[in-house]
Write a protein that holds these residues in place. Structure first.
Motif, PDB file in Angstrom:
ATOM      1  N   ASN A 101       0.842  -1.188   0.000  1.00  0.00           N
ATOM      2  CA  ASN A 101       0.000   0.000   0.000  1.00  0.00           C
ATOM      3  C   ASN A 101       0.877   1.237   0.000  1.00  0.00           C
ATOM      4  OD1 ASN A 101      -2.580  -1.282   0.127  1.00  0.00           O
ATOM      5  ND2 ASN A 101      -2.133  -1.783   2.250  1.00  0.00           N
ATOM      6  N   LEU A 102       0.476   2.212  -0.808  1.00  0.00           N
ATOM      7  CA  LEU A 102       1.210   3.466  -0.935  1.00  0.00           C
ATOM      8  C   LEU A 102       0.272   4.631  -0.667  1.00  0.00           C
ATOM      9  CD1 LEU A 102       3.039   2.687  -4.303  1.00  0.00           C
ATOM     10  CD2 LEU A 102       3.884   2.300  -1.974  1.00  0.00           C
ATOM     11  N   THR A 103       0.762   5.604   0.070  1.00  0.00           N
ATOM     12  CA  THR A 103       0.007   6.825   0.316  1.00  0.00           C
ATOM     13  C   THR A 103       0.696   7.948  -0.451  1.00  0.00           C
ATOM     14  OG1 THR A 103      -0.603   6.039   2.507  1.00  0.00           O
ATOM     15  CG2 THR A 103      -0.850   8.387   2.090  1.00  0.00           C
ATOM     16  N   VAL A 104      -0.086   8.679  -1.231  1.00  0.00           N
ATOM     17  CA  VAL A 104       0.433   9.775  -2.037  1.00  0.00           C
ATOM     18  C   VAL A 104      -0.205  11.068  -1.533  1.00  0.00           C
ATOM     19  CG1 VAL A 104       0.724  10.681  -4.366  1.00  0.00           C
ATOM     20  CG2 VAL A 104       0.628   8.207  -4.002  1.00  0.00           C
ATOM     21  N   LYS A 105       0.654  12.004  -1.111  1.00  0.00           N
ATOM     22  CA  LYS A 105       0.167  13.282  -0.591  1.00  0.00           C
ATOM     23  C   LYS A 105       0.743  14.432  -1.399  1.00  0.00           C
ATOM     24  CE  LYS A 105      -0.195  16.256   3.469  1.00  0.00           C
ATOM     25  NZ  LYS A 105       0.109  16.412   4.901  1.00  0.00           N
ATOM     26  N   ALA A 106      -0.155  15.246  -1.955  1.00  0.00           N
ATOM     27  CA  ALA A 106       0.232  16.458  -2.668  1.00  0.00           C
ATOM     28  C   ALA A 106      -0.058  17.647  -1.767  1.00  0.00           C
ATOM     29  CB  ALA A 106      -0.556  16.593  -3.966  1.00  0.00           C
ATOM     30  N   THR A 107       0.912  18.568  -1.694  1.00  0.00           N
ATOM     31  CA  THR A 107       0.791  19.750  -0.845  1.00  0.00           C
ATOM     32  C   THR A 107       1.113  21.004  -1.650  1.00  0.00           C
ATOM     33  OG1 THR A 107       1.506  18.432   1.057  1.00  0.00           O
ATOM     34  CG2 THR A 107       1.589  20.831   1.304  1.00  0.00           C
ATOM     35  N   LEU A 108       0.232  21.980  -1.575  1.00  0.00           N
ATOM     36  CA  LEU A 108       0.456  23.254  -2.250  1.00  0.00           C
ATOM     37  C   LEU A 108       1.493  24.056  -1.476  1.00  0.00           C
ATOM     38  CD1 LEU A 108      -0.389  25.234  -4.505  1.00  0.00           C
ATOM     39  CD2 LEU A 108      -2.167  26.069  -2.948  1.00  0.00           C
ATOM     40  N   ILE A 109       2.576  24.420  -2.140  1.00  0.00           N
ATOM     41  CA  ILE A 109       3.661  25.177  -1.513  1.00  0.00           C
ATOM     42  C   ILE A 109       3.494  26.674  -1.771  1.00  0.00           C
ATOM     43  CG2 ILE A 109       6.168  25.505  -1.437  1.00  0.00           C
ATOM     44  CD1 ILE A 109       5.063  22.771  -0.328  1.00  0.00           C
ATOM     45  N   ARG A 110       3.122  27.024  -2.996  1.00  0.00           N
ATOM     46  CA  ARG A 110       2.934  28.438  -3.341  1.00  0.00           C
ATOM     47  C   ARG A 110       1.815  28.564  -4.354  1.00  0.00           C
ATOM     48  NH1 ARG A 110       3.752  31.958  -7.342  1.00  0.00           N
ATOM     49  NH2 ARG A 110       4.201  34.117  -6.805  1.00  0.00           N
ATOM     50  N   ILE A 122       5.256   9.910  -2.322  1.00  0.00           N
ATOM     51  CA  ILE A 122       4.695   8.562  -2.208  1.00  0.00           C
ATOM     52  C   ILE A 122       5.417   7.872  -1.060  1.00  0.00           C
ATOM     53  CG2 ILE A 122       4.386   6.299  -3.286  1.00  0.00           C
ATOM     54  CD1 ILE A 122       4.536   7.659  -6.021  1.00  0.00           C
ATOM     55  N   ARG A 123       4.639   7.368  -0.099  1.00  0.00           N
ATOM     56  CA  ARG A 123       5.208   6.654   1.046  1.00  0.00           C
ATOM     57  C   ARG A 123       4.587   5.266   1.191  1.00  0.00           C
ATOM     58  NH1 ARG A 123       8.070   9.909   4.633  1.00  0.00           N
ATOM     59  NH2 ARG A 123       7.672  12.133   4.382  1.00  0.00           N
ATOM     60  N   LYS A 124       5.407   4.333   1.644  1.00  0.00           N
ATOM     61  CA  LYS A 124       4.910   3.017   2.043  1.00  0.00           C
ATOM     62  C   LYS A 124       4.282   3.140   3.426  1.00  0.00           C
ATOM     63  CE  LYS A 124       8.690   0.481  -0.140  1.00  0.00           C
ATOM     64  NZ  LYS A 124       9.623  -0.647   0.042  1.00  0.00           N
ATOM     65  N   LYS A 128       8.591   4.802   4.685  1.00  0.00           N
ATOM     66  CA  LYS A 128       9.688   4.947   3.732  1.00  0.00           C
ATOM     67  C   LYS A 128       9.196   5.625   2.453  1.00  0.00           C
ATOM     68  CE  LYS A 128      13.606   2.400   1.958  1.00  0.00           C
ATOM     69  NZ  LYS A 128      14.303   1.115   1.956  1.00  0.00           N
ATOM     70  N   ILE A 129       9.982   6.598   1.970  1.00  0.00           N
ATOM     71  CA  ILE A 129       9.612   7.328   0.749  1.00  0.00           C
ATOM     72  C   ILE A 129       9.982   6.498  -0.483  1.00  0.00           C
ATOM     73  CG2 ILE A 129      10.035   9.387  -0.649  1.00  0.00           C
ATOM     74  CD1 ILE A 129      10.534  10.909   1.958  1.00  0.00           C
ATOM     75  N   VAL A 130       9.013   6.304  -1.355  1.00  0.00           N
ATOM     76  CA  VAL A 130       9.219   5.598  -2.625  1.00  0.00           C
ATOM     77  C   VAL A 130       9.639   6.600  -3.698  1.00  0.00           C
ATOM     78  CG1 VAL A 130       8.077   4.253  -4.444  1.00  0.00           C
ATOM     79  CG2 VAL A 130       7.592   3.773  -2.024  1.00  0.00           C
ATOM     80  N   ALA A 131       8.945   7.728  -3.757  1.00  0.00           N
ATOM     81  CA  ALA A 131       9.265   8.767  -4.746  1.00  0.00           C
ATOM     82  C   ALA A 131       8.738  10.098  -4.232  1.00  0.00           C
ATOM     83  CB  ALA A 131       8.640   8.443  -6.098  1.00  0.00           C
ATOM     84  N   LYS A 132       9.358  11.163  -4.731  1.00  0.00           N
ATOM     85  CA  LYS A 132       8.873  12.502  -4.405  1.00  0.00           C
ATOM     86  C   LYS A 132       8.979  13.354  -5.656  1.00  0.00           C
ATOM     87  CE  LYS A 132      13.199  14.288  -2.476  1.00  0.00           C
ATOM     88  NZ  LYS A 132      13.370  15.513  -3.233  1.00  0.00           N
ATOM     89  N   ALA A 133       8.139  14.367  -5.710  1.00  0.00           N
ATOM     90  CA  ALA A 133       8.094  15.195  -6.915  1.00  0.00           C
ATOM     91  C   ALA A 133       7.766  16.635  -6.565  1.00  0.00           C
ATOM     92  CB  ALA A 133       7.044  14.659  -7.883  1.00  0.00           C
ATOM     93  N   THR A 134       8.147  17.514  -7.482  1.00  0.00           N
ATOM     94  CA  THR A 134       7.656  18.887  -7.486  1.00  0.00           C
ATOM     95  C   THR A 134       7.041  19.131  -8.855  1.00  0.00           C
ATOM     96  OG1 THR A 134       9.792  19.773  -8.221  1.00  0.00           O
ATOM     97  CG2 THR A 134       9.365  19.752  -5.833  1.00  0.00           C
ATOM     98  N   SER A 135       6.081  20.035  -8.878  1.00  0.00           N
ATOM     99  CA  SER A 135       5.420  20.342 -10.141  1.00  0.00           C
ATOM    100  C   SER A 135       4.913  21.770 -10.103  1.00  0.00           C
ATOM    101  CB  SER A 135       4.238  19.396 -10.369  1.00  0.00           C
ATOM    102  OG  SER A 135       3.597  19.665 -11.606  1.00  0.00           O
TER     103      SER A 135
END
Length: 149
Positions: A101-110, A122-124, A128-135
């Motif tokens: 199971n993976l939890t994906v959390k998007a957070t508005l920075i600006r 993305i966290r298990k 533990k972090i599986v991947a992280k992104a900025t967009s």
């Protein structure tokens, strides 16, 4: 923030995301866990169809998860116009196996008048972090109301 869209997403908390306007979101079959004014959290279970030949989560699918959760959160954060990704920068930090199971959390920075900047992780279940992104998301001339929101 678009109050109508916020309430719509709030009503979906706890539900499987399988009947929305994005076929990609439907295919991932995530469960919407939490919706805030500046964040969204979705839970996914890694399936065989999401994996590479090594039987671990495919980087493209991880990127899809990140992009889709950011997109959902951005629709809520947007007031009147659709915003579109102008970049997605992803770091792959560990693997995820079938059944995890993976939890994906998007957070508005600006939030700006034409551009929103997001972080997403993305966290298990272990944390533990599986991947992280900025967009960065750029305002378009397409009204949310014109596409069914």
């Amino acid at each position: 923030m678009n109050e109508k869209i916020y309430r719509l997403f709030q009503s979906q908390v706890g539900s499987k995301l399988t009947n929305g306007p994005s076929k990609a979101v439907n295919w991932l079959e995530g469960t919407l866990l939490e919706v805030g004014e500046k964040h969204v959290i979705v839970r996914y279970t890694v399936t065989e169809n999401m994996c590479n030949p090594g039987r671990i989560l495919h980087g493209g699918v991880a990127s899809l998860m990140l992009d889709e959760v950011i997109g959902m959160a951005n629709v809520i954060a947007s007031e009147e116009y659709l915003m579109s990704s102008i970049n997605l920068n992803v770091d792959f930090l560990s693997s995820a196996k079938i059944g995890e199971n993976l939890t994906v959390k998007a957070t508005l920075i600006r939030s700006g008048s034409n551009l929103n900047h997001w972080e997403c992780v993305i966290r298990k279940d272990s944390g533990k972090i599986v991947a992280k992104a900025t967009s960065n998301m750029l305002k378009t001339h397409v009204r949310l109301a014109d596409i069914g929101f």
